[in-house]
Design an enzyme around this catalytic site. Structure first.
Site, mmCIF file in Angstrom:
data_model
loop_
_atom_site.group_PDB
_atom_site.id
_atom_site.type_symbol
_atom_site.label_atom_id
_atom_site.label_comp_id
_atom_site.label_asym_id
_atom_site.label_seq_id
_atom_site.Cartn_x
_atom_site.Cartn_y
_atom_site.Cartn_z
ATOM 1 C CB CYS A 338 -1.632 26.234 8.187
ATOM 2 S SG CYS A 338 -2.818 25.695 6.982
ATOM 3 N NE ARG A 367 -10.770 27.720 3.309
ATOM 4 C CZ ARG A 367 -10.141 26.583 3.033
ATOM 5 N NH1 ARG A 367 -10.454 25.902 1.932
ATOM 6 N NH2 ARG A 367 -9.199 26.120 3.837
ATOM 7 C CD GLN A 385 -9.530 23.271 6.828
ATOM 8 O OE1 GLN A 385 -8.754 23.867 7.564
ATOM 9 N NE2 GLN A 385 -9.308 23.111 5.548
ATOM 10 C CG ASP A 387 -6.376 21.604 9.584
ATOM 11 O OD1 ASP A 387 -5.681 20.883 8.857
ATOM 12 O OD2 ASP A 387 -6.454 22.834 9.433
ATOM 13 C CG HIS A 389 -0.874 21.829 10.494
ATOM 14 N ND1 HIS A 389 -2.088 22.244 10.970
ATOM 15 C CD2 HIS A 389 -0.827 22.194 9.177
ATOM 16 C CE1 HIS A 389 -2.752 22.839 9.998
ATOM 17 N NE2 HIS A 389 -2.021 22.823 8.908
ATOM 18 C CE LYS A 473 -3.265 18.535 -4.295
ATOM 19 N NZ LYS A 473 -4.498 19.301 -4.169
ATOM 20 C CG HIS A 519 -0.625 21.429 5.580
ATOM 21 N ND1 HIS A 519 -1.281 22.547 6.037
ATOM 22 C CD2 HIS A 519 0.563 21.850 5.106
ATOM 23 C CE1 HIS A 519 -0.507 23.604 5.846
ATOM 24 N NE2 HIS A 519 0.613 23.198 5.285
#
Length: 644
Positions: A338, A367, A385, A387, A389, A473, A519
Site C-alpha cells: 500500500c 511477514r 499479493q 494487489d 489500490h 470491507k 484496497h
C-alpha cells in the site's frame, strides 16, 4: 425486556415461564414446560446462547435450539471436548489441563502429559468417552469466588488453569462438572453426556501454551462431533477426500513446488511445472487488469523504516515484520504494497480529471509468521499479493466498487468457483473511538459497500464490529469442490493512509480534496490461491491451467525425430508440451503421464510417423484414435482459449 428484582419472565413458544431471579432455564422448564426438553438442547435468550444450567437474571424472549442449529452444534462440540478431557484423565491421571474450545468443524483440548499421545491412545480415549457418555451424567454448573478457585486449582497442581484464573477480571467464575470431572468453564453445555453420541478423535499435534514458543509444549487432541452418525460419516468422508487433495501432497507428487528448511520455513521454491501454471495465471491476471483500465506497477522489496512508521505498520504489525540495517539505517522487508502505491500516486499533482487511478501489482511481501502456523502454500512468510489500490473521488466510490465486485466474480467464475460467501464487515457504532474517519465517511463507505453487494444479488452476512480500524470491507470466501470455504477476495476502504500521507487531488473548484482510497485483492495471494486450485481440482487441472498440456510418448527411438518436430510445432502454437523419450515400454510411459494428471498424451509409433498423424489419449476418456496433428492442435488451442 425489563428485569424485576424478584422474578424473571421468559416468553417461549407462545407461553410464559416465570420464576425467581437466578433460576435456571432447566428448572423453569421442568416445572412449567417439560415437553420443551424434546425441542432443544440449549436456548437463545434475547439473542444470546445460554444452556439449561445457567442462572437467569433477565427477562426476555427465549428460543430453544436443536442440535442441528449452528449455535447448538458449537455447544455440542465444546461439551465433547470436556467429555474427552475426562476420558484422558481416566487413562492419564497425571495429565495437566489447558484449554478445550469448539472450533470450526470440531474441537480440541490441550494437555501436558508425560509422553506424547500415540494413535492407539486415541482409540482408548474414545472408548472411555463412550462409556462416560452412556452413563448419562448431567453437566452441573457451579460458581465460586475467583480467589477460592485459584487456591483449589493450585492444590490440584493445575498450573494452566491457575494462569487462566489469574487473567480473569471477574470476581466470580464458573465450573462445569460431569461424573468425576470438573473444569473451569463459562459454558454453555448440553444438558447431559448421553446427548453426545456421534464423535470421532482425529489427530494429535504439538501446541505451545498460549501460542508462545517460549512456553511449554502441550499435546493437542483434535476431534469432531455431529448431531447424528450419518452427518459424522459424511464429514469423515470429506476429510478423507481432503487428504487426497492436500496441496502439500499433490504439490510434491506433481512436482509443482517445494520448501527447503535449509533456506527457511515458509519460503516457496516454484518448480518448472508450478512456475508454468503460475505464469498462465499471472498473464491472465495482467491482461484482464489492462482491459479494465488498471495501470501495472512494480515496487521495491524493502524500504526505510520511516515509511512504515508513517503508514502506521510499525505500530500495528511490528511483530510480523522483518528488519535489517543498511548503511546505518533501518530498513524493512515490505509486509504490504500500500505505501508504495501511495508514493507512486503522489509523484505528481493529480486533477479530478485524472481520477480514478487504478494501480495494480503482483507484489511479493514478507511477514514473520510463527513456525507453528506455517502450512504449505496456504500460510507462508513470503507471498505474492494480487494487489491493487484505487484512488478516486467521492462520486466515483460506488461505480468503482461495482466494477471491482464484477471483476471478482468474473475471475472466480473463470477459475471454476461458482459458490461463495460474502461478509460485509462494518464498525460497531458503540465503539466509534476505535475507528478512524468521521461518521459521514463511514456512512458513505458502508452504505456504498452494502448497496453494491445488494445490487449484485449475492447473499451476504453483515458482520457488525468486524471492520478494520481504517475502514469497512467486503470479504469473499469461495467454496471448493468438496464444500470447504477459503478466504479469497477482499475489498477494503481506507481512511488511514490518505490522511497519513496527505493524499489529495485538485477538484473542479481548484481546491485540494482528500482522495478516497480502496484496497482490493481478487485472488488474495498467488500462493494461497494456488493451494486452493490444487485442492479444488485435486491436481486434475483444466487444459488451460495444466502445467503440461500435452505429453509426447515415443514407442521406440525411431520416433524421436518425429517427436521433436511435433514438439516444435506445439510450442510455436503456445501449447505447453514435454516429451518422454526414455527407453521404457509405452505402458509405463502412459502410467507416468497419468500420474502427473496431464490432459493429453500423443503416442508416436511407426504408423504415426509414416502417416503424419498422432494417436492421442485424453486423461478422462483414454484412447481417442488417430488424427492429423493440425486437428489435434486446433482442439487444444480452442480449449485453452475457452479456458476449459
Amino acid at each position: 425486556m425489563t428485569t424485576t428484582s424478584q422474578n424473571v419472565k421468559l416468553e417461549i413458544d407462545g407461553r410464559s415461564l416465570e420464576g425467581p431471579e437466578g433460576s435456571t432455564i432447566g428448572a423453569l422448564m421442568r416445572d412449567q414446560y417439560p415437553e420443551g426438553f424434546g425441542r432443544g438442547v440449549v436456548a437463545k435468550l434475547n439473542g444470546r446462547v445460554v444452556d439449561f444450567h445457567t442462572p437467569i437474571r433477565e427477562s426476555g424472549s427465549l428460543e430453544l435450539l436443536s442440535l442441528h442449529s449452528p449455535e447448538a452444534l458449537q455447544v455440542l462440540r465444546h461439551s465433547t471436548a470436556h467429555l474427552m478431557a475426562s476420558a484422558v484423565l481416566k487413562l492419564f491421571p497425571n495429565a495437566k489441563l489447558a484449554i478445550g474450545p469448539a472450533i470450526e468443524d470440531g474441537f480440541y483440548y490441550d494437555f501436558q502429559v508425560d509422553r506424547p499421545f500415540q494413535p492407539e491412545d486415541l482409540a482408548q480415549i474414545e472408548e472411555w468417552m463412550r462409556k462416560i457418555a452412556e452413563e448419562d451424567h448431567p453437566f452441573v454448573r457451579a460458581e465460586m469466588n475467583r480467589s477460592e478457585a485459584i487456591l483449589q486449582y493450585k492444590d490440584k497442581d493445575e498450573p494452566f488453569k491457575v494462569e487462566l484464573l489469574e487473567r480473569i477480571p471477574d470476581e466470580t467464575v464458573s465450573t462445569y462438572t460431569h461424573s468425576f470431572f470438573t473444569d473451569l468453564c463459562r459454558g454453555p453445555h448440553v444438558p447431559r453426556t448421553r446427548v453426545i453420541k456421534s464423535f470421532k478423535l482425529l489427530s494429535v499435534a504439538g501446541a505451545y501454551w498460549r501460542g508462545d514458543s517460549t512456553r511449554p509444549m502441550l499435546q493437542r487432541i483434535y476431534g469432531t462431533a455431529f448431531p447424528s452418525k450419518d452427518l459424522l460419516k459424511e464429514h469423515l468422508a470429506r476429510l478423507e477426500e481432503a487428504k487426497k487433495r492436500d496441496h502439500r501432497k499433490l504439490g510434491q507428487e506433481l512436482d509443482l513446488y517445494s520448501i527447503h528448511e535449509e533456506a527457511g520455513g515458509g519460503l516457496i521454491f516454484w518448480h518448472p511445472h508450478g512456475a508454468a501454471m503460475r505464469r498462465v495465471i499471472e498473464d491472465f491476471w495482467k491482461d484482464e487488469h489492462l482491459k479494465r483500465g488498471y495501470q501495472l506497477v512494480n515496487t521495491p522489496h524493502i524500504a526505510q523504516v520511516d515509511l512504515w512508521e508513517q503508514s502506521g505498520h510499525t505500530g500495528f504489525y511490528r511483530e510480523n515484520m522483518y528488519f535489517m540495517e543498511v548503511d546505518e539505517k533501518e530498513y524493512v522487508l515490505k509486509p504490504m504494497n500500500c505505501p508504495f502505491h501511495v508514493l507512486i500516486f503522489k509523484r505528481r499533482k493529480n486533477s479530478y480529471r485524472d481520477l480514478p487511478i487504478r494501480l495494480a501489482e503482483l507484489g511479493t511481501v514478507y511477514r514473520l509468521e510463527k513456525s507453528g502456523v506455517l502450512h504449505g502454500l496456504a500460510r507462508v512468510r513470503g507471498f505474492t499479493q494480487d494487489d491493487a489500490h484505487l484512488f478516486c473521488t467521492r462520486d466515483q466510490v460506488e461505480p468503482e466498487l461495482k466494477q471491482v465486485l464484477d471483476f471478482v466474480r468474473y475471475m472466480l467464475d473463470t477459475f471454476g468457483f461458482k459458490d461463495y460467501q460474502v461478509d460485509l464487515s462494518v464498525r460497531d457504532p458503540s465503539r466509534k473511538q476505535d475507528y478512524m474517519g468521521s461518521d459521514e465517511e463511514w456512512a458513505l463507505a458502508e452504505g456504498a459497500l452494502e448497496r453494491v453487494v445488494k445490487a449484485s444479488g449475492l447473499a451476504y452476512h453483515r458482520a457488525v464490529g468486524e471492520a478494520v480500524f481504517y475502514g469497512p470491507k467486503i470479504d469473499i470466501k469461495l467454496t471448493d469442490a468438496i464444500g470447504r470455504s477459503w478466504q479469497c477476495s477482499t475489498i477494503q476502504f481506507d481512511f488511514n493512509l490518505p490522511r497519513r500521507f496527505d493524499v489529495k487531488y485538485v477538484g473542479s473548484d481548484g481546491q485540494e480534496h482528500q482522495v478516497f482510497m480502496i484496497h482490493r485483492a481478487l485472488l488474495g495471494s498467488m500462493e494461497r490461491f494456488f493451494a486452493t486450485l490444487i485442492e479444488h481440482f485435486g491436481g486434475d487441472f483444466p487444459v488451460w491451467l495444466a502445467p503440461v498440456q500435452v505429453k509426447l510418448l515415443t514407442i521406440a527411438d525411431a520416433q524421436i525425430a518425429y517427436a521433436e518436430e511435433i514438439r516444435r510445432t506445439l510450442l510455436d502454437r503456445g501449447i505447453r508440451v514435454e516429451a518422454d523419450l526414455r527407453e521404457e515400454k509405452i505402458g509405463a510411459k502412459i502410467r507416468d503421464a497419468e500420474m502427473l494428471k496431464i490432459p493429453y498424451m500423443l503416442v508416436l509409433g511407426k504408423r504415426e510417423v509414416e502417416e503424419g498423424t498422432v494417436s492421442f489419449r485424453s486423461r478422462h476418456k483414454g484412447s481417442e484414435g488417430s488424427v492429423k496433428l493440425e486437428e489435434f492442435v486446433e482442439k487444444v488451442v480452442a480449449e485453452s482459449a475457452a479456458r476449459t
